[in-house]
Design a protein around this motif. Structure first.
Motif, PDB file in Angstrom:
ATOM      1  N   ARG A   1       4.296  15.787  -2.347  1.00 13.37           N
ATOM      2  CA  ARG A   1       3.265  14.797  -2.678  1.00 13.37           C
ATOM      3  C   ARG A   1       1.883  15.411  -2.506  1.00 13.37           C
ATOM      4  N   ASP A   2       1.008  15.072  -3.425  1.00 14.02           N
ATOM      5  CA  ASP A   2      -0.385  15.497  -3.339  1.00 14.02           C
ATOM      6  C   ASP A   2      -1.096  14.489  -2.433  1.00 14.02           C
ATOM      7  N   ARG A   3      -1.599  14.957  -1.294  1.00 11.64           N
ATOM      8  CA  ARG A   3      -2.267  14.081  -0.332  1.00 11.64           C
ATOM      9  C   ARG A   3      -3.786  14.117  -0.485  1.00 11.64           C
ATOM     10  N   LYS A   4      -4.252  14.693  -1.568  1.00 17.05           N
ATOM     11  CA  LYS A   4      -5.696  14.804  -1.892  1.00 17.05           C
ATOM     12  C   LYS A   4      -6.413  15.736  -0.911  1.00 17.05           C
ATOM     13  N   GLY A   5      -7.561  16.169  -1.323  1.00 17.61           N
ATOM     14  CA  GLY A   5      -8.365  17.054  -0.478  1.00 17.61           C
ATOM     15  C   GLY A   5      -7.695  18.400  -0.230  1.00 17.61           C
ATOM     16  N   GLY A   6      -6.863  18.854  -1.187  1.00 16.80           N
ATOM     17  CA  GLY A   6      -6.206  20.153  -1.030  1.00 16.80           C
ATOM     18  C   GLY A   6      -5.010  20.127  -0.100  1.00 16.80           C
ATOM     19  N   LYS A   7      -4.565  18.960   0.314  1.00 20.11           N
ATOM     20  CA  LYS A   7      -3.403  18.832   1.204  1.00 20.11           C
ATOM     21  C   LYS A   7      -2.194  18.314   0.427  1.00 20.11           C
ATOM     22  N   PHE A   8      -1.025  18.812   0.808  1.00 20.63           N
ATOM     23  CA  PHE A   8       0.239  18.407   0.199  1.00 20.63           C
ATOM     24  C   PHE A   8       1.228  18.120   1.308  1.00 20.63           C
ATOM     25  N   GLU A   9       2.285  17.386   0.962  1.00 26.40           N
ATOM     26  CA  GLU A   9       3.352  17.114   1.928  1.00 26.40           C
ATOM     27  C   GLU A   9       4.688  17.400   1.253  1.00 26.40           C
ATOM     28  N   MET A  10       5.473  18.272   1.880  1.00 24.07           N
ATOM     29  CA  MET A  10       6.820  18.552   1.387  1.00 24.07           C
ATOM     30  C   MET A  10       7.809  17.886   2.329  1.00 24.07           C
ATOM     31  N   ASP A  11       8.707  17.086   1.756  1.00 25.27           N
ATOM     32  CA  ASP A  11       9.705  16.349   2.519  1.00 25.27           C
ATOM     33  C   ASP A  11      11.086  16.801   2.046  1.00 25.27           C
ATOM     34  N   VAL A  12      11.906  17.272   2.971  1.00 25.42           N
ATOM     35  CA  VAL A  12      13.250  17.751   2.653  1.00 25.42           C
ATOM     36  C   VAL A  12      14.252  16.807   3.304  1.00 25.42           C
ATOM     37  N   SER A  13      15.091  16.173   2.484  1.00 27.08           N
ATOM     38  CA  SER A  13      16.112  15.247   2.976  1.00 27.08           C
ATOM     39  C   SER A  13      17.490  15.836   2.708  1.00 27.08           C
ATOM     40  N   VAL A  14      18.280  15.958   3.776  1.00 33.67           N
ATOM     41  CA  VAL A  14      19.618  16.544   3.663  1.00 33.67           C
ATOM     42  C   VAL A  14      20.643  15.454   3.921  1.00 33.67           C
ATOM     43  N   LEU A  15      21.589  15.304   3.006  1.00 39.05           N
ATOM     44  CA  LEU A  15      22.576  14.232   3.107  1.00 39.05           C
ATOM     45  C   LEU A  15      23.565  14.435   4.257  1.00 39.05           C
ATOM     46  N   GLU A  16      24.176  15.606   4.323  1.00 43.81           N
ATOM     47  CA  GLU A  16      25.225  15.867   5.306  1.00 43.81           C
ATOM     48  C   GLU A  16      24.617  16.126   6.687  1.00 43.81           C
ATOM     49  N   GLU A  17      25.118  15.404   7.679  1.00 42.83           N
ATOM     50  CA  GLU A  17      24.549  15.453   9.027  1.00 42.83           C
ATOM     51  C   GLU A  17      24.532  16.863   9.620  1.00 42.83           C
ATOM     52  N   GLU A  18      25.621  17.611   9.453  1.00 42.62           N
ATOM     53  CA  GLU A  18      25.704  18.962  10.031  1.00 42.62           C
ATOM     54  C   GLU A  18      24.641  19.886   9.430  1.00 42.62           C
ATOM     55  N   LYS A  19      24.475  19.828   8.133  1.00 37.53           N
ATOM     56  CA  LYS A  19      23.469  20.661   7.457  1.00 37.53           C
ATOM     57  C   LYS A  19      22.060  20.218   7.842  1.00 37.53           C
ATOM     58  N   ARG A  20      21.879  18.901   7.976  1.00 37.43           N
ATOM     59  CA  ARG A  20      20.566  18.363   8.368  1.00 37.43           C
ATOM     60  C   ARG A  20      20.196  18.860   9.760  1.00 37.43           C
ATOM     61  N   GLU A  21      21.155  18.816  10.689  1.00 41.74           N
ATOM     62  CA  GLU A  21      20.888  19.285  12.056  1.00 41.74           C
ATOM     63  C   GLU A  21      20.595  20.775  12.082  1.00 41.74           C
ATOM     64  N   GLN A  22      21.308  21.535  11.260  1.00 42.46           N
ATOM     65  CA  GLN A  22      21.056  22.977  11.204  1.00 42.46           C
ATOM     66  C   GLN A  22      19.626  23.240  10.717  1.00 42.46           C
ATOM     67  N   LEU A  23      19.198  22.500   9.708  1.00 37.77           N
ATOM     68  CA  LEU A  23      17.837  22.652   9.196  1.00 37.77           C
ATOM     69  C   LEU A  23      16.821  22.275  10.277  1.00 37.77           C
ATOM     70  N   GLN A  24      17.027  21.144  10.918  1.00 37.12           N
ATOM     71  CA  GLN A  24      16.098  20.688  11.947  1.00 37.12           C
ATOM     72  C   GLN A  24      16.047  21.659  13.116  1.00 37.12           C
ATOM     73  N   ASP A  25      17.202  22.226  13.507  1.00 35.82           N
ATOM     74  CA  ASP A  25      17.230  23.214  14.593  1.00 35.82           C
ATOM     75  C   ASP A  25      16.329  24.403  14.303  1.00 35.82           C
ATOM     76  N   ASN A  26      16.239  24.802  13.049  1.00 35.93           N
ATOM     77  CA  ASN A  26      15.404  25.941  12.680  1.00 35.93           C
ATOM     78  C   ASN A  26      13.931  25.687  12.908  1.00 35.93           C
ATOM     79  N   PHE A  27      13.538  24.413  13.005  1.00 45.08           N
ATOM     80  CA  PHE A  27      12.127  24.085  13.155  1.00 45.08           C
ATOM     81  C   PHE A  27      11.801  23.489  14.524  1.00 45.08           C
TER      82      PHE A  27
END
Length: 192
Positions: free
Chosen positions: A162-188
């Protein structure tokens, strides 16, 4: 690539995955990190994401174009088979002549009638589908993406920017499978 701990502080954990707000460069780097985090768990999806995600050398319009390309109808098999109006009609005509010969010999020309019908329809079908694709592209480019985020849906996850204006953007990543979602979240997570 920026210091991981500095980058991680800006990544927000969500119920469905992770998201980050930042300038275009930060979003491109975040996309790269997401790709690395998911590459072992979602090979086909991650390849699609790797092609689509923003790169440092790309602009917002590049991602817009890639979003449109992903969203519109892709070529159908019949469309790919066409050799053009003249050639397809010639082949259809030749096969109809064969069907006529077969009929005069009191044989059923089923195959010889079906194939020419398909061949005669091919170039027209191809043109209609091509026109529909161009209309879809125009609608996505000028209407849909004007009011909605850039997005990519795969089997394993979906991403929007999403374009948040003023040169800012937001990237949102949604993962369906719980195990893959947790693996992604663990990385951050900061403690990793």
């Amino acid at each position: 690539m920026p210091d991981k701990t500095e980058q991680d502080k800006e990544v927000e954990q969500t119920n469905s995955g992770v998201k980050k707000e930042g300038n275009w460069k930060e979003i491109a780097e975040f996309g790269e990190q997401v790709e690395e985090a998911l590459e072992d768990t979602a090979e086909d999806s991650i390849e699609k994401f790797g092609d689509w995600r923003p790169k440092l050398e790309e602009s917002e319009s590049d991602v817009k174009r890639k979003t449109v390309d992903e969203a519109v109808s892709h070529e159908k098999k019949l469309e790919e088979k066409t050799n053009g109006v003249k050639e397809d009609l010639k082949q259809a005509s030749d096969k109809m002549a064969e069907a006529g010969k077969k009929a005069t010999m009191k044989e059923l020309p089923d195959k010889e009638i079906i194939e020419p019908s398909e061949e005669a329809a091919r170039p027209f079908y191809s043109r209609v589908v091509g026109l529909i694709r161009r209309i879809e592209q125009a609608i996505y480019s000028w209407v849909t993406l004007r009011f909605n985020p850039y997005y990519l849906d795969t089997e394993d996850f979906s991403v929007d920017i999403r374009d948040r204006k003023g040169g800012k953007f937001e990237m949102d990543v949604s993962v369906l499978e719980e195990e893959k979602r947790e693996q992604l979240q663990d990385n951050f997570r900061e403690d990793n």
